[in-house]
Design an enzyme around this catalytic site. Sequence first.
Site: not given
Length: 429
Positions: A308, A365
């Site tokens: 991320h 996710d």
Amino acid sequence: MSTKYVNAIISETQGDESLPILEGTMGAPAVDIQTLYARHGLLAYDPGFRSTASCKSAITFVDGDAGVLLYRGYPIEELAQHSSFLEVAYLLVYGELPDPKEMAAFQSAIHQHNLLHEQVLYFYRGFRRDAHPMAVMIGVVGALSAFYHDVINISNQQQRELAAIRLIAKMPTIAAACYTYSIGRPQRYPNNGLDYAANFIQMLFGVPNSEMVVNSVVARALDRILILHADHEQNASTSTVRLAASSGANPFACVAAGIASLWGPAHGGANEAVLKMLMEIGSPENIPKAIARAKDKNDPFRLMGFGHRIYKNFDPRSRVIQESAREVLHHLGIDDPLLEIAVKLEEIALQDEYFIERKLYPNVDFYSGILLRAMGLPMNMFTAIFAVARTAGWVSHWLELHQETHGIDRPRQLYVGQPRRSYPSKVPA
Ligand code: SDX
């Protein structure tokens, strides 16, 4: 540019009071470089916006090093446990949790606006049945611009709030219609006797000619997914919405732009990509091979659902989703081998020097696809569910942007093309 020159600029600009340091309530302070070019003839170069605060915002705070996510100051874990998506949407839009009267009024406004204009349904027929739901959503949400002329006056606060409510209310109906159209099933109307997530489920899976009892555990899990995905400060799709909105574009067009940005596999499209990856890995013994591929710079394969831009620690949302996935699988009696592969993959990756060094952890996710699949959703609907949730964030940022007065967003560039040259008298062969 030499270090000496960089140091000279730093010392030159350091005493410049037109470049003050701005302190937020939390997080890193920011150098206000708005007058940098006017006073020093310099641009700031930051492709990917790794060190750029593009705006001031009071909606969501992320501390990526500590793995903290707050909506209007409230920790995501507490909201996921105690709140509902609609209450969170209210919180994001208006800044405070609603009292019971405010909540009832908000719910009633959502109920009033969750139907689609019947003519909107004709748009679906123009799409191929096998079109990706995100492609259809971009088109249909953009097309709403043509239906609500009364929101074109975006300088009117009431009309802006009405547009925000319309978008939050209609998005599940639009997303469900993407799915029912793709399988040729007639679309059910919204049911105002159900809460937001349960209503979404009945539109996705119900048929118009019989009753449907929505499983409350599944509805709660979907509601939680919506809460967890509702906002995430200046991510790519939200920044896209804000950039589009800065020109004064209508909110439906801005949100359609946000959906387009969300679709990419590096952003919201990752939940679909994770499931495809887990299926491709197929069994736990193939995990080392996948890890080796992810680390190979000559191989485009990356561990989807990992890493991320901001989180250099656990994404707090991934833990809640993993827990929720286990709960739903257990409740429905599903033994999904992909969960076993995902857990093993996480375990191996988190012990691998490559992932440790780069601080790559599972993101939101990584487990959401497993949960959505257990609910019976096809893979290509995963990102559409994300879009339904993120609409609450997009419209909150759209509303916030319209309270500022900085005008149109217009980044500059470092030009690296040809210097000025004359048009040749004869074009070379
Ligand atoms: C979302 O921003 C948001 O808020 C987004 C989001 C939201 O709520 O809106 O949180 C939702 O989009 C989550 C992210 C979903 N995407 C994926 O899961 C796709 C896989 N992840 C990556 O592609 C990547 O980690 C990103 C896009 C998420 C972040 O990219 P960055 O910040 O540009 O990371 P990077 O390229 O600087 O990576 C640093 C290093 C690189 O290696 P080196 O060149 O230093 O040797 O880490 C490596 C990268 O190659 N790396 C990975 C990797 N992610 C980064 N290596 C293998 N697998 C990965 N997944």
